[in-house]
Design a protein around this motif. Structure first.
Motif, PDB file in Angstrom:
ATOM      1  N   ALA A   1      -4.182  -1.794 -30.898  1.00 38.92           N
ATOM      2  CA  ALA A   1      -5.190  -2.822 -30.666  1.00 38.92           C
ATOM      3  C   ALA A   1      -5.399  -3.055 -29.172  1.00 38.92           C
ATOM      4  O   ALA A   1      -6.273  -3.800 -28.775  1.00 38.92           O
ATOM      5  CB  ALA A   1      -4.768  -4.130 -31.335  1.00 38.92           C
ATOM      6  N   GLY A   2      -4.608  -2.382 -28.354  1.00 36.51           N
ATOM      7  CA  GLY A   2      -4.726  -2.538 -26.914  1.00 36.51           C
ATOM      8  C   GLY A   2      -3.415  -3.020 -26.320  1.00 36.51           C
ATOM      9  O   GLY A   2      -2.789  -3.948 -26.824  1.00 36.51           O
ATOM     10  N   LEU A   3      -2.975  -2.362 -25.255  1.00 35.07           N
ATOM     11  CA  LEU A   3      -1.749  -2.792 -24.585  1.00 35.07           C
ATOM     12  C   LEU A   3      -1.944  -4.133 -23.902  1.00 35.07           C
ATOM     13  O   LEU A   3      -1.063  -4.983 -23.913  1.00 35.07           O
ATOM     14  CB  LEU A   3      -1.329  -1.742 -23.550  1.00 35.07           C
ATOM     15  N   VAL A   4      -3.106  -4.305 -23.294  1.00 31.08           N
ATOM     16  CA  VAL A   4      -3.398  -5.537 -22.565  1.00 31.08           C
ATOM     17  C   VAL A   4      -4.915  -5.700 -22.477  1.00 31.08           C
ATOM     18  O   VAL A   4      -5.648  -4.717 -22.390  1.00 31.08           O
ATOM     19  CB  VAL A   4      -2.761  -5.499 -21.158  1.00 31.08           C
ATOM     20  N   GLN A   5      -5.395  -6.943 -22.524  1.00 27.72           N
ATOM     21  CA  GLN A   5      -6.829  -7.236 -22.483  1.00 27.72           C
ATOM     22  C   GLN A   5      -7.133  -8.254 -21.395  1.00 27.72           C
ATOM     23  O   GLN A   5      -6.246  -8.969 -20.930  1.00 27.72           O
ATOM     24  CB  GLN A   5      -7.326  -7.773 -23.828  1.00 27.72           C
ATOM     25  N   ALA A   6      -8.418  -8.303 -21.035  1.00 29.42           N
ATOM     26  CA  ALA A   6      -8.900  -9.314 -20.091  1.00 29.42           C
ATOM     27  C   ALA A   6     -10.385  -9.503 -20.327  1.00 29.42           C
ATOM     28  O   ALA A   6     -11.066  -8.627 -20.881  1.00 29.42           O
ATOM     29  CB  ALA A   6      -8.635  -8.901 -18.653  1.00 29.42           C
ATOM     30  N   ALA A   7     -10.917 -10.652 -19.911  1.00 30.37           N
ATOM     31  CA  ALA A   7     -12.344 -10.929 -20.083  1.00 30.37           C
ATOM     32  C   ALA A   7     -12.777 -12.002 -19.098  1.00 30.37           C
ATOM     33  O   ALA A   7     -11.968 -12.841 -18.676  1.00 30.37           O
ATOM     34  CB  ALA A   7     -12.648 -11.360 -21.519  1.00 30.37           C
TER      35      ALA A   7
ATOM     36  N   ALA B   1     -15.665  -7.946 -21.398  1.00 33.25           N
ATOM     37  CA  ALA B   1     -14.311  -7.886 -21.968  1.00 33.25           C
ATOM     38  C   ALA B   1     -13.821  -6.445 -21.857  1.00 33.25           C
ATOM     39  O   ALA B   1     -14.597  -5.495 -21.996  1.00 33.25           O
ATOM     40  CB  ALA B   1     -14.314  -8.331 -23.420  1.00 33.25           C
ATOM     41  N   ALA B   2     -12.520  -6.285 -21.599  1.00 28.87           N
ATOM     42  CA  ALA B   2     -11.970  -4.942 -21.453  1.00 28.87           C
ATOM     43  C   ALA B   2     -10.539  -4.910 -21.960  1.00 28.87           C
ATOM     44  O   ALA B   2      -9.837  -5.926 -21.958  1.00 28.87           O
ATOM     45  CB  ALA B   2     -12.016  -4.499 -19.987  1.00 28.87           C
ATOM     46  N   SER B   3     -10.108  -3.736 -22.407  1.00 32.80           N
ATOM     47  CA  SER B   3      -8.727  -3.564 -22.856  1.00 32.80           C
ATOM     48  C   SER B   3      -8.244  -2.177 -22.482  1.00 32.80           C
ATOM     49  O   SER B   3      -9.025  -1.221 -22.438  1.00 32.80           O
ATOM     50  CB  SER B   3      -8.605  -3.771 -24.373  1.00 32.80           C
ATOM     51  N   ILE B   4      -6.952  -2.089 -22.196  1.00 35.97           N
ATOM     52  CA  ILE B   4      -6.297  -0.796 -21.991  1.00 35.97           C
ATOM     53  C   ILE B   4      -5.582  -0.466 -23.288  1.00 35.97           C
ATOM     54  O   ILE B   4      -4.689  -1.197 -23.722  1.00 35.97           O
ATOM     55  CB  ILE B   4      -5.297  -0.857 -20.825  1.00 35.97           C
ATOM     56  N   ASP B   5      -5.991   0.630 -23.926  1.00 37.55           N
ATOM     57  CA  ASP B   5      -5.409   0.994 -25.209  1.00 37.55           C
ATOM     58  C   ASP B   5      -4.133   1.807 -25.080  1.00 37.55           C
ATOM     59  O   ASP B   5      -3.197   1.647 -25.848  1.00 37.55           O
ATOM     60  CB  ASP B   5      -6.423   1.776 -26.043  1.00 37.55           C
ATOM     61  N   TRP B   6      -4.106   2.718 -24.114  1.00 38.54           N
ATOM     62  CA  TRP B   6      -2.929   3.555 -23.935  1.00 38.54           C
ATOM     63  C   TRP B   6      -3.010   4.270 -22.601  1.00 38.54           C
ATOM     64  O   TRP B   6      -4.081   4.405 -22.019  1.00 38.54           O
ATOM     65  CB  TRP B   6      -2.807   4.582 -25.068  1.00 38.54           C
TER      66      TRP B   6
ATOM     67  N   GLY C   1       9.349   6.967 -17.709  1.00 38.40           N
ATOM     68  CA  GLY C   1      10.290   6.255 -16.857  1.00 38.40           C
ATOM     69  C   GLY C   1      10.907   5.092 -17.609  1.00 38.40           C
ATOM     70  O   GLY C   1      11.241   5.194 -18.778  1.00 38.40           O
ATOM     71  N   GLY C   2      11.021   3.939 -16.945  1.00 32.85           N
ATOM     72  CA  GLY C   2      11.624   2.767 -17.575  1.00 32.85           C
ATOM     73  C   GLY C   2      10.618   1.849 -18.216  1.00 32.85           C
ATOM     74  O   GLY C   2      10.878   0.657 -18.367  1.00 32.85           O
ATOM     75  N   MET C   3       9.463   2.371 -18.613  1.00 28.11           N
ATOM     76  CA  MET C   3       8.422   1.556 -19.225  1.00 28.11           C
ATOM     77  C   MET C   3       8.957   0.856 -20.461  1.00 28.11           C
ATOM     78  O   MET C   3       9.586   1.467 -21.327  1.00 28.11           O
ATOM     79  CB  MET C   3       7.227   2.436 -19.591  1.00 28.11           C
ATOM     80  N   GLY C   4       8.706  -0.449 -20.563  1.00 27.22           N
ATOM     81  CA  GLY C   4       9.295  -1.257 -21.621  1.00 27.22           C
ATOM     82  C   GLY C   4       8.631  -1.101 -22.972  1.00 27.22           C
ATOM     83  O   GLY C   4       9.117  -1.637 -23.951  1.00 27.22           O
TER      84      GLY C   4
ATOM     85  N   ASP D   1      -4.488  -7.571 -15.714  1.00 23.87           N
ATOM     86  CA  ASP D   1      -3.110  -7.647 -15.235  1.00 23.87           C
ATOM     87  C   ASP D   1      -2.225  -6.729 -16.081  1.00 23.87           C
ATOM     88  O   ASP D   1      -2.036  -6.955 -17.271  1.00 23.87           O
ATOM     89  CB  ASP D   1      -2.622  -9.093 -15.325  1.00 23.87           C
ATOM     90  N   THR D   2      -1.686  -5.697 -15.450  1.00 26.88           N
ATOM     91  CA  THR D   2      -0.856  -4.725 -16.163  1.00 26.88           C
ATOM     92  C   THR D   2       0.631  -4.856 -15.812  1.00 26.88           C
ATOM     93  O   THR D   2       1.440  -4.047 -16.258  1.00 26.88           O
ATOM     94  CB  THR D   2      -1.305  -3.290 -15.839  1.00 26.88           C
ATOM     95  N   SER D   3       0.977  -5.848 -15.016  1.00 23.38           N
ATOM     96  CA  SER D   3       2.346  -5.956 -14.504  1.00 23.38           C
ATOM     97  C   SER D   3       3.384  -6.093 -15.605  1.00 23.38           C
ATOM     98  O   SER D   3       4.507  -5.592 -15.477  1.00 23.38           O
ATOM     99  CB  SER D   3       2.457  -7.128 -13.527  1.00 23.38           C
ATOM    100  N   ALA D   4       3.038  -6.770 -16.699  1.00 28.99           N
ATOM    101  CA  ALA D   4       3.986  -6.935 -17.804  1.00 28.99           C
ATOM    102  C   ALA D   4       3.909  -5.763 -18.778  1.00 28.99           C
ATOM    103  O   ALA D   4       4.926  -5.191 -19.180  1.00 28.99           O
ATOM    104  CB  ALA D   4       3.722  -8.244 -18.536  1.00 28.99           C
ATOM    105  N   ALA D   5       2.698  -5.373 -19.163  1.00 29.37           N
ATOM    106  CA  ALA D   5       2.522  -4.328 -20.172  1.00 29.37           C
ATOM    107  C   ALA D   5       3.026  -2.967 -19.696  1.00 29.37           C
ATOM    108  O   ALA D   5       3.531  -2.171 -20.491  1.00 29.37           O
ATOM    109  CB  ALA D   5       1.055  -4.225 -20.561  1.00 29.37           C
ATOM    110  N   LEU D   6       2.900  -2.684 -18.410  1.00 33.31           N
ATOM    111  CA  LEU D   6       3.282  -1.375 -17.882  1.00 33.31           C
ATOM    112  C   LEU D   6       4.465  -1.455 -16.928  1.00 33.31           C
ATOM    113  O   LEU D   6       4.654  -0.576 -16.087  1.00 33.31           O
ATOM    114  CB  LEU D   6       2.079  -0.721 -17.181  1.00 33.31           C
ATOM    115  N   THR D   7       5.250  -2.499 -17.047  1.00 29.54           N
ATOM    116  CA  THR D   7       6.407  -2.624 -16.173  1.00 29.54           C
ATOM    117  C   THR D   7       7.363  -1.447 -16.366  1.00 29.54           C
ATOM    118  O   THR D   7       7.615  -1.011 -17.486  1.00 29.54           O
ATOM    119  CB  THR D   7       7.151  -3.944 -16.437  1.00 29.54           C
ATOM    120  N   GLY D   8       7.859  -0.911 -15.273  1.00 30.66           N
ATOM    121  CA  GLY D   8       8.792   0.206 -15.348  1.00 30.66           C
ATOM    122  C   GLY D   8       8.153   1.564 -15.471  1.00 30.66           C
ATOM    123  O   GLY D   8       8.852   2.582 -15.422  1.00 30.66           O
ATOM    124  N   LEU D   9       6.833   1.638 -15.647  1.00 31.03           N
ATOM    125  CA  LEU D   9       6.179   2.933 -15.775  1.00 31.03           C
ATOM    126  C   LEU D   9       6.459   3.789 -14.541  1.00 31.03           C
ATOM    127  O   LEU D   9       6.251   3.362 -13.411  1.00 31.03           O
ATOM    128  CB  LEU D   9       4.664   2.739 -15.937  1.00 31.03           C
ATOM    129  N   HIS D  10       6.957   4.987 -14.761  1.00 29.45           N
ATOM    130  CA  HIS D  10       7.267   5.974 -13.716  1.00 29.45           C
ATOM    131  C   HIS D  10       8.463   5.603 -12.845  1.00 29.45           C
ATOM    132  O   HIS D  10       8.723   6.272 -11.844  1.00 29.45           O
ATOM    133  CB  HIS D  10       6.063   6.240 -12.819  1.00 29.45           C
TER     134      HIS D  10
END
Length: 258
Positions: A36-42, A47-52, A130-133, A238-247
């Motif tokens: 349904a989307g990793l994270v959304q904003a509007a 409105a926009a969402s990052i799905d993967w 990486g360490g992505m949660g 804001d992707t800081s929480a959804a993609l924390t630890g990526l790479h």
């Protein structure tokens, strides 16, 4: 001796051609489970969402050993008029702004620059999750098998060594050609997938965007610049929480996220 020659030839070719480096297309790309989307904003207009995010050898990959990330994004106008997406930028955890790019060479070059920047900050960058949660939601399939010559003594060592060189030398030339072919194929696929800008979005229609970025460890946000009539706007995700630890290695996650 004939069997020995055959073994040497096959081992040399497999070793050289199998290790020619760089990204290459996979025969059976994997598909991540729909989300349904990793994270959304509007905001009031969009409105926009990052799905993967497709990372090196992760769910959804179509190129093996890629040195970039592919962001699957959806946007939808909220008003009655159309909007035009003029550009999308990714901001990493060090504050570096990385615009979307559709050229393989540029992506690889900028990814290497990113690795160097993080190394200077005392952090090691990993091209994969990486360490992505967030747990991967698809089944990753490993493609390609590394080949190497079995250890052991060979009769006629001096002759075998000379013969191996004679076989391997032209094989290196073939490997260079194959690397160029793979690079061209991958670059062509990136061009097909990448969403070009400006991108007009009709009111009430949800539009997918497929965007490529250099490696951006633990990114802070995605910035979507767009026009609503004659007015310019920017929507930030804001992707800081959804993609924390990526790479970033798991032990560096806390230190890498700013």
């Amino acid at each position: 001796m004939r069997r020995l020659r055959h073994t040497i030839i096959m081992a040399a070719l497999a070793s050289v051609l199998g290790g020619c480096g760089g990204a290459k297309l996979v025969r059976h790309p994997t598909t991540p489970t729909a989300m349904a989307g990793l994270v959304q904003a509007a905001d009031d207009r969009l409105a926009a969402s990052i799905d993967w995010v497709i990372v090196r050898n992760g769910p959804g990959m179509w190129a093996k050993n890629s040195d970039w990330d592919e962001y699957m994004i959806r946007v939808r106008p909220l008003g009655v008029g159309a909007i035009t997406i003029t550009g999308v930028t990714l901001v990493d955890s060090l504050g570096n702004r990385l615009p979307a790019d559709d050229n393989r060479s540029d992506l690889v070059r900028e990814s290497k620059a990113s690795v160097r920047r993080y190394k200077h900050s005392g952090l090691r960058v990993e091209a994969g999750m990486g360490g992505m949660g967030i747990a991967a939601t698809g089944v990753g399939v490993s493609y390609g098998a590394a080949s190497s010559m079995a250890a052991g003594s060979m009769a006629g060592g001096a002759y075998a060594g000379a013969f191996l060189f004679a076989v391997a030398a032209p094989a290196f030339g073939v490997a260079g050609i194959m690397r160029g072919v793979h690079n061209s194929q991958v670059n062509g696929e990136i061009g097909k997938r990448h969403t070009a800008f400006p991108q007009a979005i009709v009111a009430g229609v949800e539009q997918p965007m497929d965007l490529f970025f250099p490696l951006a460890p633990a990114p802070q946000r995605i910035e979507i610049d767009y026009m609503d009539g004659s007015s310019a706007h920017r929507l930030e995700i804001d992707t800081s929480a959804a993609l924390t630890g990526l790479h970033l290695p798991a032990r560096s996650t806390a230190a890498g996220a700013h």
